[in-house]
Design an enzyme around this catalytic site. Structure first.
Site, PDB file in Angstrom:
ATOM      1  N   ARG A 149       0.820  -1.289  -0.109  1.00  0.00           N
ATOM      2  CA  ARG A 149      -0.157  -0.141   0.218  1.00  0.00           C
ATOM      3  C   ARG A 149       0.838   1.236   0.038  1.00  0.00           C
ATOM      4  NH1 ARG A 149      -4.571  -2.088   4.431  1.00  0.00           N
ATOM      5  NH2 ARG A 149      -5.770  -3.382   2.957  1.00  0.00           N
ATOM      6  N   GLU A 200      -1.302  -9.406  -4.830  1.00  0.00           N
ATOM      7  CA  GLU A 200      -2.447 -10.217  -5.091  1.00  0.00           C
ATOM      8  C   GLU A 200      -2.053 -11.690  -5.484  1.00  0.00           C
ATOM      9  OE1 GLU A 200      -5.439  -9.271  -4.453  1.00  0.00           O
ATOM     10  OE2 GLU A 200      -5.245  -7.266  -4.029  1.00  0.00           O
ATOM     11  N   GLN A 202      -4.788 -17.523  -1.039  1.00  0.00           N
ATOM     12  CA  GLN A 202      -4.717 -18.966  -0.101  1.00  0.00           C
ATOM     13  C   GLN A 202      -3.479 -18.521   1.063  1.00  0.00           C
ATOM     14  OE1 GLN A 202      -6.536 -21.378  -0.345  1.00  0.00           O
ATOM     15  NE2 GLN A 202      -7.477 -20.568  -2.142  1.00  0.00           N
ATOM     16  N   GLY A 208       3.595 -21.971  -0.659  1.00  0.00           N
ATOM     17  CA  GLY A 208       2.737 -23.123  -1.267  1.00  0.00           C
ATOM     18  C   GLY A 208       2.124 -22.840  -2.366  1.00  0.00           C
ATOM     19  N   TYR A 209       1.056 -23.375  -3.076  1.00  0.00           N
ATOM     20  CA  TYR A 209       0.424 -23.337  -4.130  1.00  0.00           C
ATOM     21  C   TYR A 209       1.536 -22.642  -5.258  1.00  0.00           C
ATOM     22  CZ  TYR A 209      -3.618 -23.992  -1.102  1.00  0.00           C
ATOM     23  OH  TYR A 209      -4.232 -24.697  -0.284  1.00  0.00           O
ATOM     24  N   TYR A 247     -11.127 -11.986 -10.519  1.00  0.00           N
ATOM     25  CA  TYR A 247     -10.791 -11.029  -9.176  1.00  0.00           C
ATOM     26  C   TYR A 247      -9.319 -10.301  -9.470  1.00  0.00           C
ATOM     27  CZ  TYR A 247      -8.725  -9.704  -4.999  1.00  0.00           C
ATOM     28  OH  TYR A 247      -8.265  -9.087  -3.853  1.00  0.00           O
ATOM     29  N   ASP A 263     -13.538 -10.903  -3.655  1.00  0.00           N
ATOM     30  CA  ASP A 263     -12.936 -11.888  -3.005  1.00  0.00           C
ATOM     31  C   ASP A 263     -13.955 -12.618  -1.975  1.00  0.00           C
ATOM     32  OD1 ASP A 263     -12.710 -10.187  -0.871  1.00  0.00           O
ATOM     33  OD2 ASP A 263     -10.431 -10.614  -0.784  1.00  0.00           O
ATOM     34  N   CYS A 297     -26.566  -3.159   8.369  1.00  0.00           N
ATOM     35  CA  CYS A 297     -26.465  -4.763   8.119  1.00  0.00           C
ATOM     36  C   CYS A 297     -27.880  -5.182   8.252  1.00  0.00           C
ATOM     37  CB  CYS A 297     -25.395  -5.386   8.874  1.00  0.00           C
ATOM     38  SG  CYS A 297     -25.030  -6.858   8.677  1.00  0.00           S
TER      39      CYS A 297
END
Length: 373
Positions: A19, A31, A36, A75-76, A114, A132, A201
């Site tokens: 940011r 992103e 995950q 990971g991933y 996304y 998301d 809400c």
């Protein structure tokens, strides 16, 4: 409602490293890392990554093994493979600049709907929704969506509302604010008492915030018993590089695989070594069990130290493996294994037993411990 949310975000936004500048490259990398992965964990990897790979060119020109090493633990790994492919395409087709165009972004490997929306809105401040899981959860409660948010009707509604609520010129702040609210306040257990949007809400008004989002289809976990073997010879350890497709593609590993029904772990690792390398080995010691999880699997990995069943008299007489489940191999001293990228389970093996492997390398063997039956 929108102004209330933006005011809350301006006071409560986390000081996350991506940011600071909002450059398209940095937003893109963040992103991909955040998929995950929780933000605090991703932040550490992001800062280390940016110190080494400061622009798209540096990613495109990097050796993939180095990229894997910087990604190890997130990971991933398909994410970093796609990041590398996309960086090369950007250098080839877009002059080294990430294109702020929806169709062009979606054409790049690893960039879905996304991620494209996040890049366009956060880097480019364009009025594009970025939906998301956090956004889905917030909207399911705000508007009392009484169907699983992944169903087509509910998903279309969320996407429509996410686009309609973006205030002119403030897409960057709005999209981040909704995601931040979902991460910090409107989580799986809603903190309705301190939510800035509480008075808007519907789910809170009805007293059913904990029942939203409506659960989708649940998937059970599959337990797997696998075996892994550390083959040692004259102080060196055998490792092999996984195939270029499938789970953990291109990472380094110790040979092993799934335990067959009724098979003893000590017999299973002997079988796996022969099937994968055509090496005949025997078990010299049992290290223990590594437990880890990925996707919907819960794994118990039985770990062994092995030796050649008939040891070559000289190092130069060690036969080359016949690789059936790998593309490359190395013989390395245990102290050198840190430079390779391993799947999480194998890295846990090293973290737990590297001192024992170093001692075994010095002794050219390990203190025998009875293998499990």
């Amino acid at each position: 409602m929108v102004r209330t949310l933006l005011d809350w975000f301006s006071r409560n936004a986390r000081a996350l490293p991506w940011r600071r500048e909002y450059s398209p490259y940095q937003v893109w990398v963040s992103e991909i890392m955040l998929q995950q992965t929780q933000a605090e964990r991703a932040a550490t990897y992001f800062e280390r990554w940016m110190r080494r790979f400061h622009d798209i060119r540096s990613v495109a020109e990097a050796d993939f093994e180095e990229l894997l090493k910087f990604w190890e633990g997130l990971g991933y790994y398909r994410r970093v493979r796609n990041l590398h492919k996309a960086a090369r395409e950007i250098m080839l087709r877009h002059g080294g600049e990430l294109p702020l165009d929806h169709a062009l972004l979606r054409s790049l490997p690893g960039i879905g709907e996304y991620t494209a929306g996040a890049i366009l809105s956060i880097a480019g401040n364009e009025p594009v929704p970025a939906v998301d899981a956090n956004v889905e959860r917030v909207f399911a409660r705000l508007f009392d969506i009484d169907a699983p948010v992944k169903t087509p009707i509910a998903a279309n509604y969320v996407h429509h509302m996410a686009a309609a609520l973006i205030p002119p010129g403030e897409a960057r702040a709005f999209n981040q604010a909704i995601m931040e609210l979902g991460a910090l306040i409107c989580g799986r257990t809603p903190r309705c008492g301190i939510c800035p949007l509480g008075k808007y809400c519907r789910a809170k008004h009805l007293g059913i915030a904990a029942e939203r989002p409506v659960p989708g289809k649940k998937y059970g976990y599959t337990a797997l018993d696998i075996i892994s073997g550390v083959l040692m010879h004259e102080g060196l350890i055998f490792i092999q590089k996984r195939l270029d497709s499938g789970v953990w593609a291109g990472l380094w590993e110790f040979p092993g695989g799934r335990l067959e029904p009724g098979e003893k772990p000590s017999a299973g690792i002997v079988r796996e070594f022969f099937e994968e390398t055509e090496f005949s080995v025997l078990v010299t010691s049992y290290l223990g069990v590594v437990r880890h999880s990925y996707t919907r699997y819960r794994i118990n990995m039985h770990c062994f130290v092995c030796a050649f069943a008939s040891a070559p008299a000289k190092r130069e007489e060690v036969p080359a493996p016949v690789l059936h489940a790998a593309t490359d191999y190395r013989w390395e001293h245990p102290a050198e294994l840190e430079k390779y990228t391993f799947p999480a389970g194998h890295r846990k093996l090293l973290d737990a037993w590297l001192p024992a492997l170093l001692e075994a390398a010095t002794q050219d063997g390990g203190a025998a411990t009875k293998p499990p039956e």
